[in-house]
Scaffold this motif. Structure first.
Motif, PDB file in Angstrom:
ATOM      1  N   ILE A 132       0.832  -1.201   0.000  1.00  0.00           N
ATOM      2  CA  ILE A 132       0.000   0.000   0.000  1.00  0.00           C
ATOM      3  C   ILE A 132       0.869   1.254   0.000  1.00  0.00           C
ATOM      4  O   ILE A 132       0.477   2.305  -0.500  1.00  0.00           O
ATOM      5  N   VAL A 133       2.092   1.170   0.520  1.00  0.00           N
ATOM      6  CA  VAL A 133       2.976   2.330   0.523  1.00  0.00           C
ATOM      7  C   VAL A 133       3.550   2.570  -0.865  1.00  0.00           C
ATOM      8  O   VAL A 133       3.694   3.707  -1.316  1.00  0.00           O
ATOM      9  N   THR A 134       3.853   1.488  -1.558  1.00  0.00           N
ATOM     10  CA  THR A 134       4.459   1.640  -2.875  1.00  0.00           C
ATOM     11  C   THR A 134       3.400   1.855  -3.972  1.00  0.00           C
ATOM     12  O   THR A 134       3.734   2.175  -5.093  1.00  0.00           O
ATOM     13  N   TYR A 135       2.122   1.687  -3.599  1.00  0.00           N
ATOM     14  CA  TYR A 135       1.072   1.778  -4.617  1.00  0.00           C
ATOM     15  C   TYR A 135       1.030   3.122  -5.346  1.00  0.00           C
ATOM     16  O   TYR A 135       0.981   3.142  -6.583  1.00  0.00           O
ATOM     17  N   PRO A 136       1.073   4.258  -4.607  1.00  0.00           N
ATOM     18  CA  PRO A 136       0.994   5.544  -5.327  1.00  0.00           C
ATOM     19  C   PRO A 136       2.098   5.690  -6.374  1.00  0.00           C
ATOM     20  O   PRO A 136       1.835   6.137  -7.500  1.00  0.00           O
ATOM     21  N   TYR A 137       3.313   5.261  -6.015  1.00  0.00           N
ATOM     22  CA  TYR A 137       4.424   5.352  -6.973  1.00  0.00           C
ATOM     23  C   TYR A 137       4.118   4.524  -8.209  1.00  0.00           C
ATOM     24  O   TYR A 137       4.316   4.963  -9.341  1.00  0.00           O
ATOM     25  N   LYS A 138       3.616   3.301  -7.945  1.00  0.00           N
ATOM     26  CA  LYS A 138       3.323   2.397  -9.046  1.00  0.00           C
ATOM     27  C   LYS A 138       2.201   2.969  -9.923  1.00  0.00           C
ATOM     28  O   LYS A 138       2.249   2.902 -11.151  1.00  0.00           O
ATOM     29  N   ILE A 140       1.425   6.107 -10.403  1.00  0.00           N
ATOM     30  CA  ILE A 140       1.819   7.305 -11.135  1.00  0.00           C
ATOM     31  C   ILE A 140       2.805   6.979 -12.248  1.00  0.00           C
ATOM     32  O   ILE A 140       2.655   7.416 -13.387  1.00  0.00           O
ATOM     33  N   THR A 141       3.827   6.179 -11.917  1.00  0.00           N
ATOM     34  CA  THR A 141       4.885   5.945 -12.891  1.00  0.00           C
ATOM     35  C   THR A 141       4.655   4.681 -13.706  1.00  0.00           C
ATOM     36  O   THR A 141       5.279   4.490 -14.747  1.00  0.00           O
ATOM     37  N   GLY A 142       3.816   3.766 -13.212  1.00  0.00           N
ATOM     38  CA  GLY A 142       3.644   2.509 -13.911  1.00  0.00           C
ATOM     39  C   GLY A 142       4.769   1.529 -13.640  1.00  0.00           C
ATOM     40  O   GLY A 142       4.770   0.414 -14.150  1.00  0.00           O
ATOM     41  N   GLN A 143       5.742   1.940 -12.838  1.00  0.00           N
ATOM     42  CA  GLN A 143       6.869   1.056 -12.501  1.00  0.00           C
ATOM     43  C   GLN A 143       6.698   0.558 -11.066  1.00  0.00           C
ATOM     44  O   GLN A 143       6.293   1.324 -10.207  1.00  0.00           O
ATOM     45  N   PRO A 144       7.017  -0.709 -10.814  1.00  0.00           N
ATOM     46  CA  PRO A 144       7.026  -1.146  -9.415  1.00  0.00           C
ATOM     47  C   PRO A 144       8.212  -0.535  -8.671  1.00  0.00           C
ATOM     48  O   PRO A 144       9.266  -0.291  -9.263  1.00  0.00           O
ATOM     49  N   LEU A 145       8.000  -0.269  -7.382  1.00  0.00           N
ATOM     50  CA  LEU A 145       9.046   0.326  -6.559  1.00  0.00           C
ATOM     51  C   LEU A 145       9.488  -0.725  -5.549  1.00  0.00           C
ATOM     52  O   LEU A 145       8.717  -1.111  -4.679  1.00  0.00           O
ATOM     53  N   ASP A 146      10.716  -1.201  -5.677  1.00  0.00           N
ATOM     54  CA  ASP A 146      11.169  -2.263  -4.786  1.00  0.00           C
ATOM     55  C   ASP A 146      12.280  -1.752  -3.873  1.00  0.00           C
ATOM     56  O   ASP A 146      13.462  -1.910  -4.150  1.00  0.00           O
ATOM     57  N   LEU A 147      11.879  -1.113  -2.776  1.00  0.00           N
ATOM     58  CA  LEU A 147      12.849  -0.464  -1.889  1.00  0.00           C
ATOM     59  C   LEU A 147      13.737  -1.469  -1.164  1.00  0.00           C
ATOM     60  O   LEU A 147      14.908  -1.211  -0.917  1.00  0.00           O
ATOM     61  N   LEU A 148      13.182  -2.634  -0.805  1.00  0.00           N
ATOM     62  CA  LEU A 148      13.944  -3.577   0.022  1.00  0.00           C
ATOM     63  C   LEU A 148      14.945  -4.390  -0.799  1.00  0.00           C
ATOM     64  O   LEU A 148      15.861  -4.988  -0.238  1.00  0.00           O
ATOM     65  N   SER A 149      14.790  -4.430  -2.125  1.00  0.00           N
ATOM     66  CA  SER A 149      15.768  -5.149  -2.944  1.00  0.00           C
ATOM     67  C   SER A 149      16.789  -4.219  -3.562  1.00  0.00           C
ATOM     68  O   SER A 149      17.668  -4.666  -4.297  1.00  0.00           O
ATOM     69  N   ASN A 150      16.654  -2.951  -3.298  1.00  0.00           N
ATOM     70  CA  ASN A 150      17.576  -1.983  -3.879  1.00  0.00           C
ATOM     71  C   ASN A 150      18.685  -1.685  -2.870  1.00  0.00           C
ATOM     72  O   ASN A 150      18.403  -1.226  -1.759  1.00  0.00           O
ATOM     73  N   PRO A 151      19.947  -1.983  -3.221  1.00  0.00           N
ATOM     74  CA  PRO A 151      21.043  -1.786  -2.250  1.00  0.00           C
ATOM     75  C   PRO A 151      21.107  -0.371  -1.709  1.00  0.00           C
ATOM     76  O   PRO A 151      21.529  -0.156  -0.573  1.00  0.00           O
ATOM     77  N   ALA A 152      20.663   0.605  -2.486  1.00  0.00           N
ATOM     78  CA  ALA A 152      20.772   1.990  -2.044  1.00  0.00           C
ATOM     79  C   ALA A 152      19.737   2.336  -0.981  1.00  0.00           C
ATOM     80  O   ALA A 152      19.947   3.239  -0.168  1.00  0.00           O
TER      81      ALA A 152
END
Lengths: 287, 270
Positions: A132-138, A140-152
């Motif tokens: 539900i937190v990543t939903y707005p990003y998805k 708007i941009t159409g891209q999934p946002l994967d914060l926990l798999s991103n090393p940064a």
């Protein structure tokens, strides 16, 4: 109160004995096995002296874990205190007595949750497809946002959960501390036309210096318990980006190789470091 | 209403929302069928189902974990309270030259990284043949509960008015009677808070249980975390239901714990 009685000895001896045994036996045993080469699969091992400790310092994953742990401490302690001070002041300034009571109860919820629950709740909220937190990003941009798999972003995302648990709770404590202050300095500052933020920054917070330092100290100790969150949310990944010392010791001792002695030497170093550092800080802070 | 007031209140409401919503959302998802969770857009309107809870409660592993958690937390809290409350009273009312050192020792137990305690304890319990038993969990957790009860009990007993205890003594009460009949009942509200806190601490405990158990004595947090690590076809509804189940006992105690917090600060300000 000092009529002669054996009550103190009767009441103190058994619990202190139990605490001492439960604390010192594992400590001594950890030191003992750290000088051997015991593994989970083999019940015994032989004496190897300092070999485990020497190996540690050429182990890049160990050095990495030290860095991750220090970053974790710094980020979670700083952000928790910052969030707590802001929320505490806002409640003190803007909330009525009843609102304060309700907020106190609400802000206790995150810290009371089992860390496994908190970790899962947020892991699911950050899920790239259904979160539900990543939903707005998805959306708007159409891209999934994967914060926990991103090393940064992985470590900061887990740290956010820790700050969520402790920052709101400490906010309540800051509010209670502000409520204990005498009103006169506030009124004096107000008469001198000080702005509200000046009153807090130059009057209230300096008066709370000692308890705020104690809070920092408590959070430093509690931040050592990062394991549960990291274990559920990232397991130290991606790669070793979120591998803290306790996570690395655990995976050396259990998941990957069962090198109990090697994990023990890490545990001993952690124990020495935290005990020395915290004892020094405590003796300094405590008047 | 001024702008700063509006902004300040907004931040507070936002923080309050963030504190509660994640758990509420989890609870909502626990009543959804899988198809209603795995949607491109989060669903707020759906046909609720009790299947997830029925499944979780019907699983042997969850039932066993629940029993283990209750026994491990209950047993260690009981021992911690029975031994810790008298110790706290002795420290609060009979100060001697070691009192400060004793209190520091109890606090310093908290400095120990859990992993540093768990690794050697695992080996010790393995060697003694008590690995993966409830007994070993209770004994290990007693280290946590005892220290916590003592640490929180000392200020609770110190807040009992000395005059009351002295009056009882004048009436012929012995030192033990003063503790059991006077100090304990008067301080009971804060003490219940301290014991509740110790319970929440061990109920939520994860790392030590993870290292000291493999199958027989697994506690609920371990069982729940194993469910969260399931493979590809993740049963999200079941996961949410088990997380809700795990979180209920601590949340039930929230009133007592906030009472403890209020007590601690109210007396200080007088």
């Amino acid at each position: 109160m000092t009529s002669r009685t054996r009550l103190p000895a009767v009441f103190l001896a058994p619990p202190l004995l139990i605490l001492a045994v439960l604390a010192f036996v594992p400590t001594a045993y950890a030191i003992y096995i750290s000088f051997r080469n015991r593994e989970l699969s083999r019940p015994d091992g032989s004496f190897v002296g300092l070999a485990n400790y020497i190996d540690l310092f050429s182990d890049r994953r160990f050095v990495n874990a030290i860095g991750v742990s220090l970053t974790w401490e710094l980020v979670t302690v700083t952000l928790t205190l910052l969030v707590a001070i802001v929320l505490g002041i806002l409640m003190f300034e803007f909330a009525s007595a009843r609102q304060r009571a309700v907020l106190t109860l609400i802000f206790l919820v995150p810290v009371i949750l089992p860390r496994v629950s908190a970790a899962f709740v947020w892991k699911f909220a950050f899920h790239p497809l259904y979160g539900i937190v990543t939903y707005p990003y998805k959306a708007i941009t159409g891209q999934p946002l994967d914060l926990l798999s991103n090393p940064a972003t992985a470590l900061m995302t887990v740290a956010l959960v820790d700050v969520w648990q402790w920052g709101l709770f400490f906010g309540v404590i800051v509010l209670k501390l502000l409520e204990t202050l005498p009103p006169q300095p506030f009124e004096a500052a107000r008469l001198d036309h000080a702005r509200p933020w000046q009153i807090y920054l130059y009057v209230a917070l300096p008066m709370l210096k000692a308890p705020l330092i104690s809070l920092t100290f408590i959070k430093m100790i509690e931040s050592l318990r990062a394991f549960d969150l990291i274990y559920v949310m990232t397991r130290g990944g991606p790669g070793i980006v979120t591998e803290t010392l306790d996570m690395y010791a655990f995976s050396q001792g259990f998941i990957e190789s069962g090198r109990i002695s090697y994990a023990s030497s890490m545990a001993v170093l952690m124990m020495v470091a935290t005990t020395v550092i915290f004892t020094v800080i405590w003796k300094r802070v405590k008047p | 209403m001024s702008l700063s007031r509006f902004l300040g209140k907004s931040v507070l409401y936002l923080a309050a929302f963030s504190a509660v919503f994640p758990m509420v959302w989890t609870a909502i998802n626990a009543f959804k069928n899988r198809v209603d969770i795995v949607t491109p857009t989060p669903l707020f309107i759906f046909t609720p189902t009790l299947d997830n809870f029925a499944y979780v409660l019907g699983r042997d592993s969850v039932a066993a974990g629940l029993v283990n958690s209750v026994i491990a937390a209950g047993g260690s809290v009981l021992i911690g309270a029975l031994l810790g409350l008298p110790a706290a009273y002795a420290i609060a009312r009979y100060p001697n030259r070691w009192s400060a050192d004793i209190q520091f020792f109890v606090l310093s137990l908290r400095f120990l990284p859990p992993v540093a305690v768990a690794i050697p304890l695992m080996v010790i319990w393995l060697d003694l043949g008590f690995y993966d038993t409830r007994i070993s969990l209770i004994v290990t957790y007693t280290l946590l509960t005892l220290a916590t009860v003592i640490w929180l009990g000392v200020p609770a007993f110190a807040r009992v008015p000395k005059e009351v205890e002295e009056a009882a003594r004048v009436d012929g009460y012995g030192p033990y009677a003063v503790f059991f009949l006077i100090a304990l009942p008067i301080a009971s509200r804060s003490l219940i808070g301290a014991v509740a806190f110790a319970f929440v601490l061990v109920w939520n405990e994860f790392l030590i249980a993870l290292m000291l158990t493999t199958s027989d004595a697994k506690t609920l947090p371990i069982v729940a975390s194993e469910l969260t690590q399931l493979g590809r076809d993740v049963p999200w509804g079941i996961l949410n239901a088990s997380v809700v189940l795990l979180s209920i006992p601590p949340l039930l105690l929230i009133g007592i714990l906030s009472g403890l917090l209020n007590n601690a600060f109210r007396r200080k300000s007088n």
